[in-house]
Design an enzyme around this catalytic site. Structure first.
Site, PDB file in Angstrom:
ATOM      1  CE1 TYR A   1      -3.918   2.468   0.634  1.00 55.75           C
ATOM      2  CE2 TYR A   1      -2.315   3.112   2.446  1.00 55.75           C
ATOM      3  CZ  TYR A   1      -3.554   3.606   1.606  1.00 55.75           C
ATOM      4  OH  TYR A   1      -4.370   4.622   1.832  1.00 55.75           O
TER       5      TYR A   1
ATOM      6  CB  ALA B   1       5.435   0.419  -2.747  1.00 54.85           C
ATOM      7  CB  SER B   2       0.304   1.528  -4.175  1.00 56.26           C
ATOM      8  OG  SER B   2      -0.457   2.001  -3.029  1.00 56.26           O
ATOM      9  CE  LYS B   3      -3.340   5.074  -1.678  1.00 53.75           C
ATOM     10  NZ  LYS B   3      -4.620   5.677  -2.570  1.00 53.75           N
TER      11      LYS B   3
ATOM     12  CB  ILE C   1      -9.411   9.448   7.094  1.00 55.46           C
ATOM     13  CG1 ILE C   1      -8.563  10.363   6.600  1.00 55.46           C
ATOM     14  CG2 ILE C   1     -11.096  10.086   7.071  1.00 55.46           C
ATOM     15  CD1 ILE C   1      -8.188  11.527   7.970  1.00 55.46           C
TER      16      ILE C   1
END
Length: 312
Positions: free
Chosen positions: A205, A207-209, A238
């Site tokens: 996650y 890495a993707s962001k 959030i």
């Protein structure tokens, strides 16, 4: 280091015309403005596409409400899961009857599907002003338990979807006409504080962001001079459908008050708090904000996770 040749793609209004004369007040020059006074119509007449809009407690839905409340002409609510889209559309048309609401179910990482919704917006309204690339998924496994197929699927949903949004939305935003005389637009991607710093999310996650942030920054530089801006918003913790398991677990343990304890506001955030940052980036008020990764995280990314009295 290889460089990418940037081809002239049309010039923004600010590069094509001199800045308007603001006039004077009692002999003193008035403040020179680009956006002007937008009041409660911050995205007035804009045509907007939102992906990842299905969740009842999601950032996509909250952002659609801010867009509708602030004068959008049309909003496309898009998601792979369409179970709540019609309910969202009904709510928005009831609250904001002058805004055209469209729902579309598709995979945001499918190039033909992304092209189709953008082409529909262009054929219907002859313009596209905002693309909020918000679709995303997460994982909870450590990297050594994540197989290659799962890793690549997460990057496909979280990162390829943003690439496709930027690729095709940027071309649409260059289109001009009687109502839009100069190219202009705002592409906004949902990244994460996990893309800025480690230890805020799983490896795949994060890495993707991080890739989403880099995409927005490099795309902005290849859209030089067009007036099409690319920015990433980086939420902290959030309360959304994605983090529901964390909140539900904390409530079951009676430790809900500890959520967000590492940021200086000492709390988690709400989707509307991200949506208001997205609204700003979508509006002409942010006309000089470009190629940025904006952390909206209660201050989490502004420091280190130091807890007073617990250094040793």
């Amino acid at each position: 280091m290889p460089s990418v040749k940037v081809v002239q793609q049309g010039q923004s209004k600010e590069l094509s015309e001199p800045l308007p004369d603001p006039g004077t007040f009692e002999g003193m020059p008035r403040v020179r403005e680009i956006a002007g006074n937008l009041g409660d119509q911050r995205v007035k007449d804009k045509v907007i596409i939102v992906t990842g809009a299905n969740s009842i407690i999601g950032i996509g839905r909250a952002s659609a409400h801010q867009f509708a409340r602030n004068g959008a002409r049309a909003i496309y609510l898009c998601d792979f899961d369409s179970s709540n889209l019609s309910a969202h559309a009904h709510e928005l048309t009831t609250l904001y009857p002058t805004v055209a609401i469209h729902t579309r179910a598709f995979d945001a990482s499918s190039e033909p599907a992304v092209q189709a919704v953008i082409n529909e917006a262009l054929s219907t309204y002859n313009r596209l002003d905002v693309f909020f690339a918000n679709a995303g998924i997460s994982s909870y496994a450590p990297f050594w338990d994540t197989d290659a197929a799962d890793f690549m699927n997460l990057l496909k949903v979280n990162t390829l979807s943003v690439f496709l949004a930027a690729k095709h939305a940027s071309r649409a935003m260059l289109k001009t006409g009687p109502e839009k005389k100069f190219p202009q637009g705002s592409i906004i991607a949902t990244a994460s504080v996990a893309g800025l710093r480690s230890n805020a999310g799983p490896t795949d996650y994060s890495a993707s962001k991080a890739a989403v942030i880099s995409l927005m920054q490099t795309c902005a530089y290849q859209l030089v001079g067009t007036g099409v801006r690319c920015n990433a918003v980086c939420p902290g913790l959030i309360e959304t459908g994605m983090t529901k398991v964390i909140y539900d677990g904390a409530r079951a343990r009676g430790s809900e008050g500890k959520i967000g304890q590492l940021n200086p506001l000492r709390r988690g955030g709400q989707p509307d708090e991200i949506a208001r940052a997205v609204l700003f980036l979508a509006s002409d008020e942010s006309s000089y904000v470009n190629a940025q990764a904006w952390a909206v995280d209660g201050g989490l990314s502004g420091g280190l996770p130091y807890v007073p009295g617990k250094l040793a």
